[in-house]
Design an enzyme around this catalytic site. Sequence first.
Site, short mmCIF file in Angstrom:
data_model
loop_
_atom_site.label_atom_id
_atom_site.label_comp_id
_atom_site.label_asym_id
_atom_site.label_seq_id
_atom_site.Cartn_x
_atom_site.Cartn_y
_atom_site.Cartn_z
CG HIS A 115 -1.97 -0.95 0.82
ND1 HIS A 115 -2.79 -1.50 -0.29
CD2 HIS A 115 -2.36 -1.74 1.93
CE1 HIS A 115 -3.67 -2.70 0.26
NE2 HIS A 115 -3.71 -3.25 1.81
CG ASP B 246 -5.89 -5.74 -0.35
OD1 ASP B 246 -5.98 -6.37 0.52
OD2 ASP B 246 -5.81 -4.29 -0.15
#
Length: 456
Positions: free
Chosen positions: A288, A339
Amino acid sequence: MTARQVVAAELTWSDGALQPALAVWVDDDGRIGRIGPLADAAAASDSGGGEAPIELRRLPGIALLPGFVDAHSHAFQRGLRGQGERFPSAAPPGGGAGSFWTWREAMYGLVESLRPERLFDLTLQAFREMRRAGITSVGEFHYLHHSGVGDDFVGDEAVLAAAAEAGIRLVLLQAYYKTGGIGAPLAGAQRRFETATLGGYWKQLEHLAGRLDGRTQSLGVVGHSIRAVPLAELRGLLAESRRQRLPFHIHVEEQQQEIAESRAVYGKRPLELLLEQPGGLEGVTAVHCTHSRPDQLRRFVQLGGRVCVCPLTEANLGDGIPPLAAVTESHRRLCLGTDSNARISMLEEMRWLEYGQRLKGERRGVLVDESGAVAPLLLAAATAGGAASLDIAAGRLVPGTWADFVAVDLASPLLAGAAADDVLAALLTGGTESSLLATCVGGHWDRNWERGRAMP
């Protein structure tokens, strides 16, 4: 090794471009033996010479790319698709009632409902969707270890079994998860994530190593986050991952609250704490980095770290957009993940990796190679970058790597009018999974879905 098959597509990705009249030799161990002129392949298939004949697989109308590599997945979260998209009527003006943290509570609700059989089914569903989306390798960032309170680790077995059933290359990124927040005990659904001690964690990793299919499965080490791993144990995980030569992954600075908690307890941001770890950061992937400071992110990649961006999930959760435009050093150290798997599309992840930067900076062509082209760099993030992050011999069409391919349908209406030099850019800006015909993992083709015409 001897060649088992030779794959000859109309166009093949080689040396940073789609090139005609090339053939890829696939050895009987499932790896690429060589890449050379199609004329050599035709001669070899006709020669005989007392050996088993080589299968020449001609693929007219197809562009052959390296199989996509999904470097960050939580497969079980596929069970949340379509959920959590309604927000209270008492939302503030302009909306904004939901957040990552409200979504996380819904995720915990799913966790509490899952039995091992359902976990297997969801994981298999996600992995099969990945194959249909051109993904041939996945790094499963796995923390749903137990069936309930205790340490049965049945979730680990479910993931291995689902990957084998789907025929996808798996790196099981085994998560160490100790605390429910910095210094806080685990609570509720989090107890199913628990790894109580480093000794128990490494014992389970050793057990898993004996359960792997060495051709398609391997392991990686995960410290879930600064919130879930005490600093002293994070150092231990990093040190042992280096000793065992295993990749190391960690969630980093996805949310502002995570940064605030870290500063309150440690006086530093999560990425700062990583930068202080001894031994450099080669083999470390930070997932991220949505709210990372450019100077710290630059230092991270200079020390050997890689950055995994998950644009669709980061958009769905309202996380934000990482400052990649300000850190050009990061552009060659990127990989991509699906994800939460709310949408499984590596084409979309590539597209929005660039588009997010365009929206953030109000300019076009942010992530480009030396020639100014966007598509090759995005493809590299979705292939070679992910393979490097997971430490697997994949993501490139070169001798010695696994024969993992995705076949692109050049007759797809979505690619109509694109010249050979523009096919990849057309695919990444306008293509969908309907433009993908099949995938191949270790020389084994999967044709379990229809794409309007059969593979030759």
